[in-house]
Design an enzyme around this catalytic site. Structure first.
Site, PDB file in Angstrom:
ATOM      1  N   GLY B  79       0.147   5.628   5.292  1.00 56.15           N
ATOM      2  CA  GLY B  79       0.170   6.008   6.708  1.00 56.15           C
ATOM      3  C   GLY B  79       1.578   6.142   7.237  1.00 56.15           C
ATOM      4  O   GLY B  79       2.556   5.826   6.557  1.00 56.15           O
ATOM      5  N   MET B  83       8.605   4.984  12.787  1.00 51.43           N
ATOM      6  CA  MET B  83       9.850   5.526  12.255  1.00 51.43           C
ATOM      7  C   MET B  83       9.890   5.337  10.757  1.00 51.43           C
ATOM      8  O   MET B  83      10.934   5.321  10.153  1.00 51.43           O
ATOM      9  CB  MET B  83      11.034   4.821  12.885  1.00 51.43           C
ATOM     10  N   VAL B  86       4.492   4.541   5.119  1.00 50.21           N
ATOM     11  CA  VAL B  86       4.063   3.430   4.275  1.00 50.21           C
ATOM     12  C   VAL B  86       3.274   3.968   3.089  1.00 50.21           C
ATOM     13  O   VAL B  86       2.401   4.826   3.258  1.00 50.21           O
ATOM     14  CB  VAL B  86       3.204   2.422   5.076  1.00 50.21           C
ATOM     15  N   ASP B 196       4.287  -3.940  19.745  1.00 51.62           N
ATOM     16  CA  ASP B 196       3.529  -2.732  19.429  1.00 51.62           C
ATOM     17  C   ASP B 196       2.162  -3.129  18.876  1.00 51.62           C
ATOM     18  O   ASP B 196       1.738  -2.658  17.833  1.00 51.62           O
ATOM     19  CB  ASP B 196       4.303  -1.861  18.439  1.00 51.62           C
TER      20      ASP B 196
END
Lengths: 196, 812
Positions: B79, B83, B86, B196
């Site tokens: 994914g 920034m 992965v 986040d």
């Protein structure tokens, strides 16, 4: 230019004049806010690719909050503010793309940042942006409203409902305008799209 | 070239053609020889088709980076982060069978600022060791200059899709969510903010364990402000707090907000602030103007199916406490949210255990309601008592000044509570043998004779004991505690706690019929709250306005103009402020309706009562709050001559009281009385009299003169008994109501005094005691005449009756 660029009161007054048909006010507005917006937008482009779309929100946020905090921005002005912000966003993004062309990106490998998921074929960080800009200028001569809709929807990131509200149009009209403009732009741009 | 409008028109027409129609053929016919138009539209249609093709093609996977990344190489894409990208990776050397997550920073982003951020994440993760946080295994820079991290690979799916795929019900979702809170709270205690938090950053393993990922935007709590501001721009707007959207410095409360959005979505499947985030919603949120939709209203049929619950049941489950918890996390004002993630998790735990939650605005009515509902659960009295007292204490503490002192205080107060149990002097404490009142007495004794402690804590303990006594309807004991608490709080200058104590005192004064004293206390409380400005707890302000207005209008019938204004303010406030329970708003609407009706505006009053019912039922259908609106509705129908309608509402009233408070309660007795009044008028006078003889003993035991509840009951009982032909009892109850009306400090021209005289007069005349009876009727007449235009009809009625009775007396 007589205005003090740090006085948002003047920005509001200019929005008012622009609304009343003073087109000169638009360029004054641009001059007043451009450097601010540009600095913020450049920051966004450099850093932000969350969800692989561009986030205009924060940019508009800053300017908007500055305006409402110091000078109560009324609803009529709000519409104009957003139309204006969308146009500015377009200008800034194109300028940014122009600069980026001359600066080689480190690492060699380029990463696309789609301008908007709906028109993911436009790379906001690349040369596609000039092509898009001049295509929009061309489209504007025959379909001015559609270009405003594209700006609000794709450059500023408004939803279709909001675009409809801000433009005073029915939502179905906004959807049709987008469908037409998208198709028209793709036809115009597809021979030269960077990632396509 | 054809005109642009025509091209557009034909383009849309062709695009809108139903499937199966040959577009080319249709278009050729449509253009009818206009070659240019045909060519133009055809080329647009062609572009449209190619555009769709491009979109499909772009979904092909991108190629993997070469690496190597330490001893790992990427296997497939997992994914994209904000920034970074992965990948699933494996060891090159094949030494171990180990799959890991490889996080590679986007090359074009590299620069000193980003490198620093990337390294921050590495440092942050390396320092955290928690079962619900992914572990950092390694890190470095690839030969191509790309910084990377090697992380524990979590084979799971995102929190939202896991819960939906397994069709988890609300409780199961809450249990997983609490574990997520534990992880975030752990990070906070290590001075790390996540910043986040979103479902995509929370993976759930096949075994159901949630794991927190992506500390890419984490920041140290003590990082310098300038850096925080720059970083604050990188966020996912959907889950970002208003202060994050503003680009302001953020703290723990910002993570609380994001968790609130995650929780809201988990429970409802919807986003609290509209369909989806956009520039406009973000701006409204940044400006603090957006208020989330109540969870129960956001739920859809589809969402209910994914939670394995029928829509209606889910709505009920998501109102009340759950709603209060979620909405408290989503407050625009960071200081009104849970101060820590731990508090949020604890409140969810409390809910899961059926205990009162702290998020719920703390009003007397709510606590009493929760308390009474719990009384029907098979639990020991101790638990009930401690939870109840604990909640009362929590309110007081919540309103105390400094955040740091709070932690200390709450600890000390809970020690105090534990101490109470020891104070009974028995090693083996058996809660079943003690009534709640006895335990409160033990607490009182310990507070009076125990060692001296911090004066603020002592004052708060007096306050909370007072609230507990109030719940037991032990008004004298409650008052004694408040008399100790109030001077202390005045000296200490603790405005919030003082306003709260004054409201409690006013409530007792009102109950006792000392209306002037009640008004004075409420006015003082309101003045203090006004002085506190934005720091004043909204619920206290609302309660004070509502209660003061009730006393001024409904009970005193004096300052109606002021009451009207207060109702208006309270209702407007509650409509805007979701933290005020809808049930409280409903009760306030019912009070306001009573005022309207006393002004003769029955139609408006009835509409407002129906609005009250529908408003409150959104949150707590069938709850105790329905008492007021149903009670007034029954009264309105009755005064409209519709006894059947009145009886129907009264029957609902009996049911609500029975279900919420229990069969032997004062509330059920009051409800029966209302029912009896309507039933007597529909010809069921025997059953009505039976209901009165059941209800009155309970009422006389529950309310002491000059309680206005007692006045009302006495008058109605008198009317019903007379209709049933039981005149002696009718006289007795009329005298009771007259005594209460005289004891109460209502004015000499108050219509209720007239009411009592009228009831007495009618009873006496029915008993053929004409001299005394006519005298009473004349008293009633003269009071009605002075009571204002609304009572003109009553005055006329009594005048008529006087003439009739005089004739009848003569004929005998």
């Amino acid at each position: 230019m007589p205005q003090d660029p740090d006085t948002p009161g003047d920005i509001t007054a200019l929005l008012q004049r622009w609304k009343l048909g003073d087109t000169g006010a638009l360029s004054n507005l641009a001059a007043l806010t451009y450097s601010d917006l540009h600095a913020i937008a450049a920051g966004y482009l450099r850093r932000e690719s969350a969800n692989h779309t561009l986030q205009a929100t924060g940019l508009v946020n800053e300017l908007y909050l500055r305006l409402i905090r110091q000078n109560n921005l009324k609803l009529t002005n709000r519409r104009h503010f957003f139309a204006f912000a969308a146009m500015m966003m377009r200008r800034i993004l194109c300028d940014y793309a122009r600069q980026a062309r001359t600066v080689k990106r480190p690492g060699g490998q380029s990463t696309r940042i789609p301008l908007h998921p709906d028109i993911a074929w436009v790379d906001a960080a690349g040369e596609d942006m000039f092509a898009l800009d001049s295509a929009l200028n061309e489209l504007e001569t025959s379909h001015e409203r559609q270009v405003r809709v594209v700006e609000l929807r794709y450059f500023l990131g408004c939803t279709s409902e909001e675009t409809a509200e801000l433009m005073g149009l029915a939502r179905a009209t906004v959807e049709r305008d987008l469908q037409f403009a998208k198709t028209w732009l793709f036809r115009r741009l597809s021979p030269q799209l960077g990632g396509a | 070239m054809p005109p642009p409008e025509q091209i557009e028109q034909v383009f849309h027409e062709t695009m809108d053609l139903p499937q199966g129609v040959d577009r080319g053929e249709w278009l050729a016919k449509r253009c009818a020889g206009d070659e240019e138009l045909l060519r133009e539209v055809s080329s647009l249609l062609d572009a449209n088709a190619r555009m769709a093709g491009w979109e499909a093609k772009s979904e092909e996977p991108p190629r993997l980076p070469a690496g190597p990344f330490g001893v790992y190489r990427p296997v497939r894409l997992l994914g994209h982060g904000g920034m970074s990208t992965v990948y699933l990776a494996e060891r090159i050397d094949g030494q171990f069978e180990q799959t890991v997550a490889l996080k590679v920073m986007a090359a074009y982003l590299s620069g000193p600022e980003f490198l620093r951020r990337f390294q921050t994440e590495g440092r942050v993760l390396a320092s955290l060791n928690h079962p619900n946080i992914t572990k950092l295994l390694d890190g470095g820079v690839s030969p191509a200059g790309e910084p990377f991290l090697i992380l524990e690979y979590v084979d799971g799916e995102s929190l939202d899709s896991y819960c939906d795929r397994h069709k988890l019900p609300i409780e199961a979702r809450l249990r997983i969510f609490v574990q997520v809170c534990d992880a975030v709270d752990y990070a906070h205690r290590n001075l790390i903010l996540h910043r986040d938090l979103k479902p995509g950053n929370i993976l759930v393993t096949a075994g159901g364990t949630p794991k927190l990922l992506d500390f890419g935007t984490a920041s140290l709590l003590e990082a310098d402000a300038a850096v925080t501001v720059t970083r604050a721009r990188m966020l996912t707007p959907r889950y970002a707090s208003p202060e994050q959207l503003r680009g302001a410095t953020v703290g723990v409360a910002s993570d609380v907000f994001s968790l609130g959005v995650v929780l809201y979505e988990l429970l409802t499947g919807a986003w609290p602030f509209g369909t989806s985030p956009s520039v406009l919603t973000d701006l409204r949120r940044a400006a603090g103007e957006a208020v989330g939709t109540q969870p129960a209203s956001a739920i859809t049929q589809e969402a209910a199916a994914l939670r394995a619950q029928p829509l209606r049941r889910l709505r009920t489950a998501l109102s009340g406490d759950v709603s209060a918890i979620v909405m408290k996390s989503l407050e625009n004002d960071a200081s009104r949210r849970y101060a820590t993630v731990r508090e949020l998790a604890e409140d969810i735990d409390r809910f899961l255990q059926g205990r009162p939650v702290r998020a719920r605005p703390q009003t007397f009515g709510y606590r009493a309601g929760k308390f009474l509902r719990r009384r029907w659960l098979p639990v020991g009295a101790t638990t009930v008592f401690v939870a109840g007292l604990g909640t009362a204490t929590a309110v007081a503490i919540q309103q105390a000044r400094s955040a740091h002192a709070e932690a200390v205080k709450s600890q000390q107060v809970s020690q105090f509570l534990t101490g109470i149990l020891g104070a009974t002097g028995r090693a083996q404490f058996d809660p079943q043998k003690y009534t709640v009142a006895e335990m409160l007495d033990a607490a009182e004794e310990r507070l009076a004779k125990g060692p001296k402690q911090d004066p603020l804590i002592e004052a708060l303990e007096h306050s909370s004991l007072a609230r507990s006594y109030m719940r037991m309807r032990l008004a004298d004991k409650a008052m004694a505690q408040l008399d100790q608490a109030i001077p202390k709080l005045e000296t200490l200058g603790d405005d919030g706690a003082l306003a709260d104590a004054l409201e409690a005192k006013a409530m007792i004064a009102q109950d006792r019929g000392h209306l002037d004293a009640a008004v004075a206390d409420w006015e003082r409380s309101l003045a203090i709250l006004r002085r506190m400005g934005r720091n004043a707890p909204a619920v206290l302000v609302f309660d004070a306005k509502d209660n003061l207005a009730v006393t001024l209008s409904f009970l005193m019938h004096s300052q109606k103009e002021r009451a009207r204004q207060l109702y208006g303010e309270a209702i407007a406030m509650a409509r805007k402020d979701a933290s005020i329970p809808r049930t409280a708003l409903a009760t306030c609407l019912a009070h306001n309706a009573e005022l309207l009706s006393s002004d003769g505006k029955d139609r408006e009053a009835e509409a407002m009562l129906l609005e009250a019912l529908s408003t409150g039922r959104q949150e707590d259908p069938g709850g105790q709050w329905e008492f007021s609106p149903l009670f007034f509705l029954s009264g309105m129908r009755a005064s409209d001559g519709d006894s059947r309608g009145a009886k129907a509402y009264a029957a609902q009233l009996v049911e609500v009281a029975n279900r919420n408070v229990g069969p032997d309660s004062a509330e059920v007795a009051q409800a029966k009385l209302t029912w009896a009044l309507a039933a007597a008028k529909t010809g069921e006078s025997d059953r009505a009299a039976q209901a009165i003889s059941e209800a009155m003993p309970v009422i006389e035991k529950s309310f002491a003169s000059p309680s206005l509840d007692l006045w009302f009951a006495g008058r109605n009982a008198s009317v019903v008994m007379r209709m049933a032909g039981r005149y002696a009892e009718s006289e007795r109850y009329a005298r009771l109501s007259l005594k209460v009306a005289r004891d109460a400090h209502i004015g000499p021209s108050d219509a209720r005094l007239g009411n009592s005289w009228e009831a007495l007069g009618e009873a006496l005349c029915a008993e053929n005691k004409f001299v005394e009876g006519l005298d009473a009727m004349r008293q009633a007449k003269s009071i009605y005449e002075k009571a204002g235009p609304v009572w003109a009809a009553a005055a006329a009625r009594v005048t008529g009756r006087l003439a009739e009775i005089a004739t009848k007396a003569h004929s005998r």
